[in-house]
Design a protein around this motif. Sequence first.
Motif, short mmCIF file in Angstrom:
data_model
loop_
_atom_site.label_atom_id
_atom_site.label_comp_id
_atom_site.label_asym_id
_atom_site.label_seq_id
_atom_site.Cartn_x
_atom_site.Cartn_y
_atom_site.Cartn_z
N LYS A 10 19.77 8.06 -11.13
CA LYS A 10 19.13 8.12 -9.82
C LYS A 10 20.01 8.96 -8.91
O LYS A 10 21.17 8.63 -8.71
N ASP A 11 19.44 10.06 -8.36
CA ASP A 11 20.19 10.97 -7.49
C ASP A 11 21.49 11.41 -8.17
O ASP A 11 22.57 11.33 -7.59
N THR A 12 21.35 11.82 -9.41
CA THR A 12 22.46 12.29 -10.26
C THR A 12 23.57 11.25 -10.48
O THR A 12 24.69 11.59 -10.86
N ILE A 13 23.24 10.00 -10.22
CA ILE A 13 24.22 8.92 -10.43
C ILE A 13 23.75 8.05 -11.59
O ILE A 13 22.58 7.68 -11.66
N LEU A 20 18.93 16.52 -19.87
CA LEU A 20 18.11 15.30 -19.80
C LEU A 20 16.67 15.67 -19.43
O LEU A 20 15.70 15.16 -20.00
N ASN A 21 16.55 16.60 -18.46
CA ASN A 21 15.22 17.02 -18.02
C ASN A 21 14.44 17.74 -19.13
O ASN A 21 13.22 17.69 -19.16
N CYS A 54 18.41 8.01 -19.00
CA CYS A 54 16.98 8.33 -18.90
C CYS A 54 16.62 8.56 -17.44
O CYS A 54 17.40 8.21 -16.55
N LYS A 55 15.46 9.13 -17.23
CA LYS A 55 15.02 9.37 -15.85
C LYS A 55 14.20 8.16 -15.39
O LYS A 55 13.55 7.51 -16.19
N PRO A 56 14.23 7.88 -14.10
CA PRO A 56 13.52 6.70 -13.61
C PRO A 56 12.02 6.78 -13.88
O PRO A 56 11.48 7.87 -13.94
#
Length: 235
Positions: free
Chosen positions: A197-200, A216-217, A233-235
Amino acid sequence: MEQLDLLRNLEEHHNSLKVYQKELFNLKNDSMVNKTEEKILDTEEKLSRLKFSQEKIKDRLKQSNTRLKDYNFKIEEIENNLYKGQITDLKQLEYLNDEKDKLKEIISDTETEIIEFMDEVENIDEELLTIESFLEDIKDKNNKLKSKYRDLEEDLKDKIKSEEDEIIALESKIDVNLLNKYNMIRKNKRTGIAEVKDTICSGCNMLIPTVLIDRLNNRKELIYCECCGRILCKP
Ligand SMILES: [Zn+2]
């Protein structure tokens, strides 16, 4: 990245499983039922003690009644002797009158004693009724509580079983090496996957390098957090 989706799904079921297992543990260790059972035992003990002491009083009452009968019989005998007019000796008459007075006193004492015993028996009867009704009440409540707990337990066990089944089904679709790696991370870190989340990294709160975010994208490979090792993973 089908494998990542499977892992995320797996992690969700692991988390749910953990929640249900904890709920089941808490339910089994809830002291409510234990406390009530203790109270029931205490009350039953009190009840039996009280019944025992009442029996003793009843015995004494019986004995007093027998004695009273004897005294009354004796006094009747004396009165017969006194009023038949057969005894003319003054000393003997005096003695019999004395005996009669003494007996009257004893009879009066015994009668008082009997009344006291009867009162005691009656009081205990009342107390017994109160305790018995309390006991019935508390047993009824306890049974309801136990049945409620049983239902909750059954429900939780069903949920746990279904999560476990789901986990087994998902695991069969995931690459063995990946699954082993994921399980290892999960074992060490309690969670195996972390959202970015927000690169964190939400697992360890460390910044993820842009290079990794880009990869990741792309969703072509699994990306691991360089700091905590969780699968990202992405949210
Ligand atoms: Zn991390």
